[in-house]
Design a protein around this motif. Structure first.
Motif, PDB file in Angstrom:
ATOM      1  N   LEU A 260       0.831  -1.208   0.000  1.00 36.23           N
ATOM      2  CA  LEU A 260       0.000   0.000   0.000  1.00 36.23           C
ATOM      3  C   LEU A 260       0.867   1.260   0.000  1.00 36.23           C
ATOM      4  O   LEU A 260       0.444   2.302  -0.499  1.00 36.23           O
ATOM      5  CB  LEU A 260      -0.902   0.016   1.240  1.00 36.23           C
ATOM      6  CG  LEU A 260      -2.324  -0.482   1.054  1.00 36.23           C
ATOM      7  CD1 LEU A 260      -3.058  -0.517   2.385  1.00 36.23           C
ATOM      8  CD2 LEU A 260      -3.083   0.414   0.074  1.00 36.23           C
ATOM      9  N   LEU A 262       3.182   1.868  -1.883  1.00 35.60           N
ATOM     10  CA  LEU A 262       3.381   2.269  -3.283  1.00 35.60           C
ATOM     11  C   LEU A 262       2.395   3.356  -3.678  1.00 35.60           C
ATOM     12  O   LEU A 262       2.754   4.301  -4.389  1.00 35.60           O
ATOM     13  CB  LEU A 262       3.196   1.066  -4.224  1.00 35.60           C
ATOM     14  CG  LEU A 262       4.449   0.357  -4.700  1.00 35.60           C
ATOM     15  CD1 LEU A 262       5.258  -0.208  -3.567  1.00 35.60           C
ATOM     16  CD2 LEU A 262       4.109  -0.729  -5.704  1.00 35.60           C
ATOM     17  N   VAL A 263       1.157   3.194  -3.248  1.00 42.65           N
ATOM     18  CA  VAL A 263       0.127   4.180  -3.589  1.00 42.65           C
ATOM     19  C   VAL A 263       0.268   5.411  -2.701  1.00 42.65           C
ATOM     20  O   VAL A 263       0.331   6.537  -3.194  1.00 42.65           O
ATOM     21  CB  VAL A 263      -1.283   3.585  -3.419  1.00 42.65           C
ATOM     22  CG1 VAL A 263      -2.333   4.584  -3.888  1.00 42.65           C
ATOM     23  CG2 VAL A 263      -1.407   2.273  -4.162  1.00 42.65           C
ATOM     24  N   TYR A 264       0.336   5.188  -1.389  1.00 41.17           N
ATOM     25  CA  TYR A 264       0.361   6.327  -0.470  1.00 41.17           C
ATOM     26  C   TYR A 264       1.567   7.226  -0.726  1.00 41.17           C
ATOM     27  O   TYR A 264       1.483   8.439  -0.575  1.00 41.17           O
ATOM     28  CB  TYR A 264       0.418   5.842   0.987  1.00 41.17           C
ATOM     29  CG  TYR A 264      -0.829   5.158   1.450  1.00 41.17           C
ATOM     30  CD1 TYR A 264      -2.087   5.547   0.983  1.00 41.17           C
ATOM     31  CD2 TYR A 264      -0.786   4.114   2.379  1.00 41.17           C
ATOM     32  CE1 TYR A 264      -3.246   4.928   1.411  1.00 41.17           C
ATOM     33  CE2 TYR A 264      -1.939   3.489   2.812  1.00 41.17           C
ATOM     34  CZ  TYR A 264      -3.166   3.893   2.327  1.00 41.17           C
ATOM     35  OH  TYR A 264      -4.304   3.268   2.752  1.00 41.17           O
ATOM     36  N   ARG A 266       3.606   7.097  -3.601  1.00 38.83           N
ATOM     37  CA  ARG A 266       3.953   7.223  -5.033  1.00 38.83           C
ATOM     38  C   ARG A 266       5.333   6.628  -5.312  1.00 38.83           C
ATOM     39  O   ARG A 266       6.213   7.281  -5.881  1.00 38.83           O
ATOM     40  CB  ARG A 266       3.949   8.705  -5.452  1.00 38.83           C
ATOM     41  CG  ARG A 266       2.649   9.418  -5.157  1.00 38.83           C
ATOM     42  CD  ARG A 266       2.852  10.439  -4.057  1.00 38.83           C
ATOM     43  NE  ARG A 266       1.614  11.010  -3.545  1.00 38.83           N
ATOM     44  CZ  ARG A 266       1.342  12.300  -3.550  1.00 38.83           C
ATOM     45  NH1 ARG A 266       2.160  13.143  -4.061  1.00 38.83           N
ATOM     46  NH2 ARG A 266       0.221  12.716  -3.042  1.00 38.83           N
ATOM     47  N   ILE A 267       5.507   5.387  -4.915  1.00 38.91           N
ATOM     48  CA  ILE A 267       6.804   4.724  -5.037  1.00 38.91           C
ATOM     49  C   ILE A 267       6.889   3.982  -6.365  1.00 38.91           C
ATOM     50  O   ILE A 267       5.923   3.369  -6.801  1.00 38.91           O
ATOM     51  CB  ILE A 267       7.006   3.735  -3.859  1.00 38.91           C
ATOM     52  CG1 ILE A 267       7.032   4.491  -2.533  1.00 38.91           C
ATOM     53  CG2 ILE A 267       8.285   2.903  -4.055  1.00 38.91           C
ATOM     54  CD1 ILE A 267       7.020   3.601  -1.305  1.00 38.91           C
TER      55      ILE A 267
END
Lengths: 333, 333
Positions: A260, A262-264, A266-267
């Motif tokens: 998650l 990745l979304v929070y 912006r990875i």
């Protein structure tokens, strides 16, 4: 050395069968032959004794994919490079200047777009790839934290503190022994916090800054370490995944729970293999050769003398017995 | 409409407290007031009644982040856009032409670099974002498979087959109802296989090609679906992660076991949020407005009439009751 067309005795290391799980010495055996069965392959350095290929002439030195035998008949030249710079030790072309070094360069410099002052974390930092990532990152002005499995009993029966060597020899700002940490998230936070304290000399400011501090993660291991790193990555951070060595020989891979992030945050996360990037090898040499010649890059190798010691050396890698790049010396020039 | 400086009755939807887990209707309440407590915010379309901002004049229509109340006092204009093209329905600026459409455009076109003939999979394909991803992908010459939770009993008490609508209205090549699949990996393989059979009319060739066939995954859901997709992604494939709605309200996120695919197949995976890309909004309009005017893009909305029906509509989203973009009509022009 061997004369044109002369028949020679050729010692080889062969695999008995497909190897399931970590390799054991009993999975391999020796053969003396003049024909090849299925010798093990790996990256090596060799001298050209005969050649029908216009790019490789008798007397040239090459590095690339070679077989574990004294004399190789090489028919595939896609992964073969002529050694242009012979003022550095040949063994460097199996490590710092070869596939591991290129892997470090591609993952770090090409995929992660590092900027001066960014925070970099490298797992398996003492490995052939990791030690180059750390050094290139330092040379680019980044802060670098590495993890390694330290205090392993080495083959030569002394205890080696990899964490200390990462800092003293390779210039890492911080390092920790993941085998001694029951909470990897805490270990990462503590390492970056120490870094900030060193940099800022202001504990209060550091405490505030340590939340999500990793800009670049060079992943060699996957699994629990990746999961912990995801919690500590910064907004717009980047992960290059060169390998996931903790997962290859498990019946079922570990579940990664923190995607998650990745979304929070912006990875970007990217798996890669160096084979897709060998056209950039000249750029890599341009970057690192001057540093090597100036003595600004260290190269730590673990040398096994003789093809006879190859199997034990290979087995040792999987239990972390090697110190830096494992090299097997088949012959010396 | 309201005259300059006139005091008006302002109906609002407020949150009672921090909402834990999926929202329930009882978490929200109505208020009639002329001051704001903490009304819920969301993307909306509004008419400017008064303005001190040079970019927004009385009579202009805007879209952006607005509050769930009849009249908004907007002080932050970072996420506010003047509507330049009023020949399309205003509600489009909450969906196809607004934040969801932009999210689809950025994730698909900007991050995944689609090429004609590539295979695209979209989860939550019937959602406001997913339906745009699918349509843009088709317009770019890609093959598109979508998943949705179909045959849900809709608020209006009819059964709706989202899978059929994805194919008939939005032009998806294949679609499946993930709620009816006990093996998502098999569902993905079957869908792509069907596609190949349709394209090639050669079952044997199709069987050969179906292994790892997804070039682009637009992820809205995360979790088990992501894990299954990773098994079916192609070498050098790309995943844009817009959201992981299956994971947000779990006590512990599900473990993703197939990340090794990132290394084996050199996959890039990138989380993003549209807020970082609003400077590209004009490019997005240039792409989709002509298609909309030519009638080549469909827009499916689920309209709730009146702010009173807002809470029920919001709650319905989390159980998949909405059909396409959920819109609440506060007032009509």
């Amino acid at each position: 050395m061997v004369g044109d067309g002369e028949e020679v005795r050729n010692k080889q290391v062969l695999a008995r069968d497909y190897i399931d799980g970590n390799p054991k010495e009993t999975d391999m055996y020796f053969n003396t032959s003049s024909i090849s069965l299925k010798p093990i392959v790996g990256y090596g350095v060799a001298k050209v004794l005969e050649s029908g290929h216009p790019d490789f002439k008798k007397g040239d030195f090459i590095w690339g994919v070679t077989k574990w035998e004294e004399y190789n008949l090489i028919t595939m030249t896609e992964s073969l490079f002529k050694i242009q710079h012979t003022d550095v030790p040949f063994s460097y072309y199996t490590g710092l200047l070869g596939m591991p070094g290129m892997t470090a360069y591609i993952g770090f410099s090409e995929l992660c777009s590092p900027k001066k002052g960014e925070y970099v974390f490298v797992s398996s930092a003492f490995g052939a790839v990791g030690q180059v990532v750390g050094q290139v990152a330092k040379l680019m002005g980044c802060y670098v934290v590495g993890s390694a499995g330290s205090k392993e009993k080495h083959l030569s029966c002394f205890y080696l503190n990899k964490v200390d060597i990462l800092k003293s020899q390779f210039g890492f700002d911080e390092a920790f022994n993941y085998k001694e940490e029951h909470d990897l998230d805490a270990a990462l936070k503590r390492s970056v916090e120490n870094l900030h304290i060193n940099n800022l000399n202001e504990i209060n400011e550091a405490k505030f800054l340590i939340i999500s501090c990793i800009d670049i993660y060079f992943d060699n291991v996957g699994g629990k370490m990746l999961d912990a790193v995801l919690l500590n990555m910064r907004f717009h951070s980047r992960t290059a995944v060169a390998g996931m060595i903790s997962q290859y020989n498990l019946d079922q891979p570990e579940g990664i729970r923190n995607l998650l992030s990745l979304v929070y945050k912006r990875i970007r996360m990217e798996g890669f293999t160096v084979y897709d990037y060998y056209h950039l090898f000249p750029n890599f040499l341009d970057l690192v050769l001057p540093y090597i010649r100036e003595g600004r890059m260290a190269n730590v190798e673990d040398t096994a003398e003789g093809l006879e010691n190859g199997p034990a050396a290979l087995v040792g890698i999987f239990s972390g017995q090697n110190v830096g790049k494992q090299v097997v010396v088949v012959a010396r020039e």
